[in-house]
Design an enzyme around this catalytic site. Sequence first.
Site, mmCIF file in Angstrom:
data_model
loop_
_atom_site.group_PDB
_atom_site.id
_atom_site.type_symbol
_atom_site.label_atom_id
_atom_site.label_comp_id
_atom_site.label_asym_id
_atom_site.label_seq_id
_atom_site.Cartn_x
_atom_site.Cartn_y
_atom_site.Cartn_z
ATOM 1 N N THR A 56 0.849 -1.194 0.000
ATOM 2 C CA THR A 56 0.000 0.000 0.000
ATOM 3 C C THR A 56 0.881 1.240 0.000
ATOM 4 O O THR A 56 1.912 1.270 0.672
ATOM 5 C CB THR A 56 -0.959 0.010 1.210
ATOM 6 N N HIS A 62 2.252 -11.556 14.296
ATOM 7 C CA HIS A 62 3.287 -12.109 15.171
ATOM 8 C C HIS A 62 2.980 -13.546 15.580
ATOM 9 O O HIS A 62 3.840 -14.227 16.178
ATOM 10 C CB HIS A 62 3.404 -11.228 16.418
#
Length: 431
Positions: free
Chosen positions: A349, A402
């Site tokens: 992006t 994560h």
Amino acid sequence: MGEIKVPELAESISEGTVAQWLKQVGDFVEKGDYIVELETDKVNVEITAEDSGVLTELLAGEGDTVQVGETIARLEAKEGASAPAAPKAEEKPAEEASKQEAAPAQQKTVEEVAPAAEAPQQGNQKQWLIASPAARKAARERGIKLDQVPTTDPLGRVRKHDIDSYADQKSNEQKQQAQASKPANPVSPSPAASENSDKPVERERMSRRRQTIAKRLVEVQQTAAMLTTFNEVDMTAVMALRKRRRDKFFEQHDVRLGFMSFFTKAVVAALKKYPLLNAEIQGNELLIKKFYDIGIAVSAPDGLVVPVVRDADRKTFAGIEGSIVDLAKKARDNKLALKDLQGGTFTITNGGVFGSLMSTPILNGPQVGILGMHKVQLRPVAIDEERIENRPMMYIALSYDHRIVDGKEAVSFLATVKELLEDPESLLLEG
């Protein structure tokens, strides 16, 4: 009598919202003509007529949610028929009006209303009012007479937004009358209530796509253990290479050499080195993808969409740039197909096109990685212990899940992207 049904849209889409009727009751349509535009979670779909004929009934109004397979309109098929001339409402004699009242199809699409008190009657003629199904439904729910609703339509048709505006106006008038009739009260209202009660506001319904975007962004933040790591890239070498090759590249490929092809190439090379960022979680398993379909976030009229550049690892710089140009144009024109949006493995992006200096991109689930690009800005940079130069610098950000990507792997991935961009010729050697 033919039926217009909501077609199969995609495996993951079971419903849509009627965005706009392109034809109205009484209109003649040819086979293949667009009749209605549906808004889904991802794209807008235009439904076409499978037969020629006259549209006799709309069973869903604009803004209504419809299911796949549901009948939303009826068509009186007429092979080889030509479009009939629409009769003028004010020239309709009473005899024809009574016949029309007896026709079931017309009873559902045309409402007869009493003439306004100040309007003089002419003979035995009646005034007729055309209203969309959504407008009739809203009027019934709110107890509003259609002949009282002003409309801006040049043909006098009443739409749902006319009902909404009229209802809001009446509600405001009633509030003002209630306030004016209230006796003096020694207990004053709270400052917030008194200050905001008469302030101008505009209430606008969220589009289906915006609702979906909002829902999915919240879901990602609630389900993923999202972290972001940052780095910065010296864009000197990339900008110099673009400047040297810009004209020749355009002559050869008829497309401009932009930053996105460099970033896409760098991301693909880094994903091959750190494959967990090209994966997704499915239950208790990791699905590690051995292909590289890179989503490119694009601003569209109804919100951010992420069309996908397929097999980016097999495309040349020109192929990547051409794909991005085509997808961006389709997004602006609201012509993206479902296949253009499905199956991305990683997203890039670019907030820099809007001037963003630094941001934290949100994951595009179920993907586990997204790279954020930002504005190129001249900043003083230490070249060595003795020299400082102004260099075109860009902050880059990697948001990652994560749960499956450790910090070391994420930081190393971003450092690899940085190294490749600062030595752009090396991208030509990446297999």
